[in-house]
Design an enzyme around this catalytic site. Structure first.
Site, PDB file in Angstrom:
ATOM      1  N   CYS A  16       0.856  -1.181   0.000  1.00 48.15           N
ATOM      2  CA  CYS A  16       0.000   0.000   0.000  1.00 48.15           C
ATOM      3  C   CYS A  16       0.890   1.227   0.000  1.00 48.15           C
ATOM      4  CB  CYS A  16      -0.856   0.031   1.265  1.00 48.15           C
ATOM      5  SG  CYS A  16      -1.955  -1.388   1.440  1.00 48.15           S
ATOM      6  N   GLY A  43      -1.135   1.014  -4.852  1.00 50.58           N
ATOM      7  CA  GLY A  43      -2.454   0.508  -4.486  1.00 50.58           C
ATOM      8  C   GLY A  43      -3.546   1.127  -5.314  1.00 50.58           C
ATOM      9  N   ASN A 117       1.098   0.361   5.662  1.00 46.75           N
ATOM     10  CA  ASN A 117       1.661  -0.437   4.571  1.00 46.75           C
ATOM     11  C   ASN A 117       2.476  -1.542   5.219  1.00 46.75           C
ATOM     12  OD1 ASN A 117       4.457   0.052   2.305  1.00 46.75           O
ATOM     13  ND2 ASN A 117       2.857  -1.479   2.225  1.00 46.75           N
ATOM     14  N   GLY A 118       2.119  -2.774   4.926  1.00 47.96           N
ATOM     15  CA  GLY A 118       2.866  -3.899   5.482  1.00 47.96           C
ATOM     16  C   GLY A 118       1.933  -4.979   5.966  1.00 47.96           C
ATOM     17  N   CYS A 254      12.985  -4.813   2.255  1.00 44.11           N
ATOM     18  CA  CYS A 254      12.458  -5.649   1.172  1.00 44.11           C
ATOM     19  C   CYS A 254      13.207  -5.319  -0.126  1.00 44.11           C
ATOM     20  CB  CYS A 254      10.966  -5.374   1.004  1.00 44.11           C
ATOM     21  SG  CYS A 254      10.290  -6.064  -0.506  1.00 44.11           S
ATOM     22  N   TYR A 260      10.910  -4.201  -8.179  1.00 47.38           N
ATOM     23  CA  TYR A 260       9.638  -4.073  -8.893  1.00 47.38           C
ATOM     24  C   TYR A 260       8.700  -2.976  -8.379  1.00 47.38           C
ATOM     25  CZ  TYR A 260       4.940  -4.990 -10.524  1.00 47.38           C
ATOM     26  OH  TYR A 260       3.692  -4.833 -11.048  1.00 47.38           O
ATOM     27  N   SER A 301       8.320  -2.818 -16.676  1.00 45.53           N
ATOM     28  CA  SER A 301       9.064  -3.356 -15.531  1.00 45.53           C
ATOM     29  C   SER A 301      10.522  -3.677 -15.850  1.00 45.53           C
ATOM     30  CB  SER A 301       8.351  -4.578 -14.977  1.00 45.53           C
ATOM     31  OG  SER A 301       7.984  -5.451 -16.031  1.00 45.53           O
ATOM     32  N   ASP A 368      13.238  -8.854 -18.099  1.00 41.93           N
ATOM     33  CA  ASP A 368      12.191  -8.439 -17.163  1.00 41.93           C
ATOM     34  C   ASP A 368      12.766  -8.449 -15.755  1.00 41.93           C
ATOM     35  OD1 ASP A 368       9.750  -7.474 -16.384  1.00 41.93           O
ATOM     36  OD2 ASP A 368       8.604  -9.248 -16.952  1.00 41.93           O
ATOM     37  N   ASP A 369      12.014  -7.846 -14.839  1.00 41.60           N
ATOM     38  CA  ASP A 369      12.510  -7.786 -13.464  1.00 41.60           C
ATOM     39  C   ASP A 369      12.318  -9.103 -12.734  1.00 41.60           C
ATOM     40  OD1 ASP A 369       9.630  -7.211 -13.569  1.00 41.60           O
ATOM     41  OD2 ASP A 369       9.813  -7.043 -11.399  1.00 41.60           O
ATOM     42  N   CYS A 405       5.249 -14.039  -0.331  1.00 42.78           N
ATOM     43  CA  CYS A 405       5.585 -12.923   0.554  1.00 42.78           C
ATOM     44  C   CYS A 405       4.513 -12.824   1.625  1.00 42.78           C
ATOM     45  CB  CYS A 405       5.637 -11.617  -0.225  1.00 42.78           C
ATOM     46  SG  CYS A 405       5.909 -10.200   0.848  1.00 42.78           S
ATOM     47  N   CYS A 456      15.308  -8.433   3.434  1.00 38.60           N
ATOM     48  CA  CYS A 456      14.316  -9.505   3.450  1.00 38.60           C
ATOM     49  C   CYS A 456      14.374 -10.148   2.067  1.00 38.60           C
ATOM     50  CB  CYS A 456      12.911  -8.981   3.739  1.00 38.60           C
ATOM     51  SG  CYS A 456      11.693 -10.326   3.723  1.00 38.60           S
ATOM     52  N   CYS A 459      11.117 -14.202  -0.311  1.00 40.11           N
ATOM     53  CA  CYS A 459      10.482 -14.767  -1.506  1.00 40.11           C
ATOM     54  C   CYS A 459      11.475 -15.474  -2.419  1.00 40.11           C
ATOM     55  CB  CYS A 459       9.703 -13.685  -2.262  1.00 40.11           C
ATOM     56  SG  CYS A 459      10.724 -12.318  -2.856  1.00 40.11           S
TER      57      CYS A 459
HETATM   58  P1  AMP Z   1       4.140 -13.629 -14.103  1.00 44.46           P
HETATM   59  O1  AMP Z   1       3.515 -13.342 -15.409  1.00 44.46           O
HETATM   60  O2  AMP Z   1       3.152 -14.211 -13.122  1.00 44.46           O
HETATM   61  O3  AMP Z   1       5.388 -14.452 -14.175  1.00 44.46           O
HETATM   62  O4  AMP Z   1       4.521 -12.241 -13.449  1.00 44.46           O
HETATM   63  C1  AMP Z   1       5.671 -11.582 -13.881  1.00 44.46           C
HETATM   64  C2  AMP Z   1       5.334 -10.176 -14.283  1.00 44.46           C
HETATM   65  O5  AMP Z   1       4.576  -9.545 -13.264  1.00 44.46           O
HETATM   66  C3  AMP Z   1       6.599  -9.379 -14.470  1.00 44.46           C
HETATM   67  O6  AMP Z   1       6.460  -8.617 -15.656  1.00 44.46           O
HETATM   68  C4  AMP Z   1       6.690  -8.488 -13.255  1.00 44.46           C
HETATM   69  O7  AMP Z   1       7.145  -7.203 -13.599  1.00 44.46           O
HETATM   70  C5  AMP Z   1       5.276  -8.431 -12.734  1.00 44.46           C
HETATM   71  N1  AMP Z   1       5.187  -8.575 -11.256  1.00 44.46           N
HETATM   72  C6  AMP Z   1       6.065  -9.102 -10.404  1.00 44.46           C
HETATM   73  N2  AMP Z   1       5.594  -9.075  -9.141  1.00 44.46           N
HETATM   74  C7  AMP Z   1       4.376  -8.506  -9.208  1.00 44.46           C
HETATM   75  C8  AMP Z   1       3.361  -8.196  -8.239  1.00 44.46           C
HETATM   76  N3  AMP Z   1       3.523  -8.500  -6.956  1.00 44.46           N
HETATM   77  N4  AMP Z   1       2.234  -7.595  -8.673  1.00 44.46           N
HETATM   78  C9  AMP Z   1       2.044  -7.325  -9.982  1.00 44.46           C
HETATM   79  N5  AMP Z   1       2.955  -7.624 -10.938  1.00 44.46           N
HETATM   80  C10 AMP Z   1       4.108  -8.197 -10.562  1.00 44.46           C
END
Ligand code: AMP
Length: 489
Positions: A16, A43, A117-118, A254, A260, A301, A368-369, A405, A456, A459
């Protein structure tokens, strides 16, 4: 902000955004409203502001985005130069206004409003205890537990001692903006799991989840709230007082905020998120760089990671081209919260479309991240191949996410996480990439210029810095305290 410890294992947790402001001679509502806009990425389920005009509270809390939740009249109705605000992250199931914040409570010696938030790991215990003493709860959220505990302590103690007592009872992650009558406070949990910063504006001070919220209202970032610190904004906007109420031997920042969640233009714990992401991208090249014709990010991302990766590659003599090979439809909501796999897959296709000329007949590195369920990467590898890419190599700016998480981020359940039971090779096969590599945990700690033990990494390790039922912890949860943390002090 979900239920307590036992409940945590089933319920998705939430990230949040929080903000609080104490100004000299003008209403706080409008700057708070702008700040919430700046925190919208943290959020989208509900938004709210509670102000205090010296006599009474004014509150407006609605479901939806900030822009939809507030009209001009709503902002005009929020009188007072002190206030706090909140945006709440959406979860797959609940769209329940009882959990929308700021949460308010009135009691014998005043009023309280709280934005959180948390996620607490022991809120069920405290809830049961307080319920046994006659407290009536209206939501199943842990924020209400904090509010009731603090209200109870305020009947017996001054503000500082009351907050300290509550901090010594609650465990887990919390960055809080609190308003006690017209005094605004910021509190960050002793492990500093979620971000919280102090900012200065022309006529007062603010606390906010991210510095981008301070930039938006033409303020200056003063510094991060320290883990275990209470910040009290002076009601006249003249300054702030701070109290180091609880201290731990280790922090548990975190790392995923940097990877992300946080905005790239925010400074968290002294680091500009954008630069951290670029550095992670550079390290990704050093650890697992591969020669291809083109490097492209998954928008948005992967962008900073890909630019750092391509820069490091070019410095190494690679003639890889850095290109935007995919366009994002910004009007499609987050794929992540689609309740079914089918909908998630459809949403990825709605959201991202390749630029054929960048891809056709070429070898591609896609950056990607993170990979969570694997939906995005599976779809994108397929899309690029359908567009004529000769090879698609995936590089990820974080280690494999192997566990959920419990500390405030809506991730996925363990069974849904593609890396929870698959090796990197198996994931590569599942997403049909020509190669796949993730970043190491060491690279994360180096890029954040910290030790792994102060992050942390739950995950990506499955070991948490908190005592969570049925989970491993990576530290001594008798919670060594350096000073002043006895519960009755
Ligand atoms: P997925 O398609 O389930 O593998 O999710 C990966 C994608 O979701 C990546 O492009 C990330 O940037 C994004 N992502 C990672 N964590 C989250 C999150 N908690 N909420 C929304 N998007 C996320």
């Amino acid at each position: 902000m979900s239920g307590g410890r036992a409940g945590n294992l089933e319920k998705p947790t939430e990230k949040c955004g929080v903000v609080g402001a104490s100004l000299a001679g003008r209403d706080a509502a409008r700057p708070l409203y702008y700040s919430l806009y700046a925190l919208q990425h943290r959020g989208q389920e509900s938004a709210g502001i509670v102000t205090h005009d010296g006599f009474q509270q004014h509150s407006h809390v609605e479901m939806g985005l900030v822009g939809d939740a507030f009209g001009e009249d709503d902002i005009d109705g929020l009188a007072g130069s002190a206030g706090i605000g909140h945006v709440r992250y959406p979860t797959a199931g609940s769209v329940d206004k009882s959990c929308a914040q700021p949460f308010t409570v009135s009691f014998k010696s005043g009023s309280l409003a709280l934005s959180h938030n948390g996620n607490l790991v022991n809120s069920d215990e405290i809830r049961d205890e307080l319920a046994g003493k006659g407290h009536a709860f209206t939501s199943d959220g842990d924020t209400e537990v904090i509010a009731h505990d603090l209200a109870r302590n305020l009947l017996e103690e001054d503000l500082i001692r009351a907050v300290k007592r509550t901090m010594n009872r609650i465990h887990g992650s919390y960055s809080l903006a609190i308003m006690h009558d017209d005094t605004v406070l910021g509190v960050r949990d002793p492990e500093g799991n979620r971000p919280l910063v102090i900012g200065e504006v022309e006529d007062g001070y603010v606390v906010a989840s991210e510095s981008a919220a301070i930039d938006t209202i033409d303020g200056e970032l003063v510094r991060d709230v320290r883990p275990g610190e209470l910040v009290v904004l002076q009601p006249d906007g003249e300054g702030f007082d701070t109290y180091q109420l609880v201290e731990r031997e280790r922090t548990a920042h975190c790392f995923f905020e940097h990877v992300y969640f946080a905005r790239p233009d925010s400074v968290i714990d002294g680091s500009l998120v954008y630069e951290v992401r670029r550095e992670l991208g550079r390290k990704l090249w050093e650890e697992s760089g591969i020669e291809t014709d083109v490097v492209m990010p998954v928008p948005d991302s992967g962008r900073a990671f890909a630019s750092g990766y391509a820069e490091a590659a070019q410095e190494d003599g690679s003639d890889v081209e850095f290109a935007e090979g995919m366009m994002k439809n910004r009007y499609v909501g987050r794929t992540f919260i689609m309740p079914t796999q089918d909908e998630r897959e459809r949403a990825v296709r709605l959201k991202l479309n390749p630029i054929k000329s960048t891809v056709e007949g070429r070898t591609v590195t896609l950056i990607d991240d993170s990979i969570v369920r694997g939906t995005t990467s599976t779809q994108l590898v397929q899309l690029l191949k359908d567009c004529g890419a000769e090879e698609v190599h995936m590089r990820i700016g974080a280690p494999p996410i192997v566990a959920p998480c419990y500390m405030g981020i809506n991730m996925a359940t363990r069974g849904e996480l593609i890396a929870s039971d698959k090796s990197v090779g198996d994931i590569r096969d599942a997403i049909d990439a020509d190669s796949l590599a993730y970043l190491s945990k060491e690279a994360i700690a180096e890029s954040l210029e910290t030790e792994k033990g102060d992050l942390c990494l739950g995950c990506v390790t499955g070991e948490y810095p908190y005592d969570i039922d049925d989970e491993e912890t990576d530290r001594d949860v008798t919670r060594p305290v350096i000073e002043g943390a006895s519960s009755d002090d």
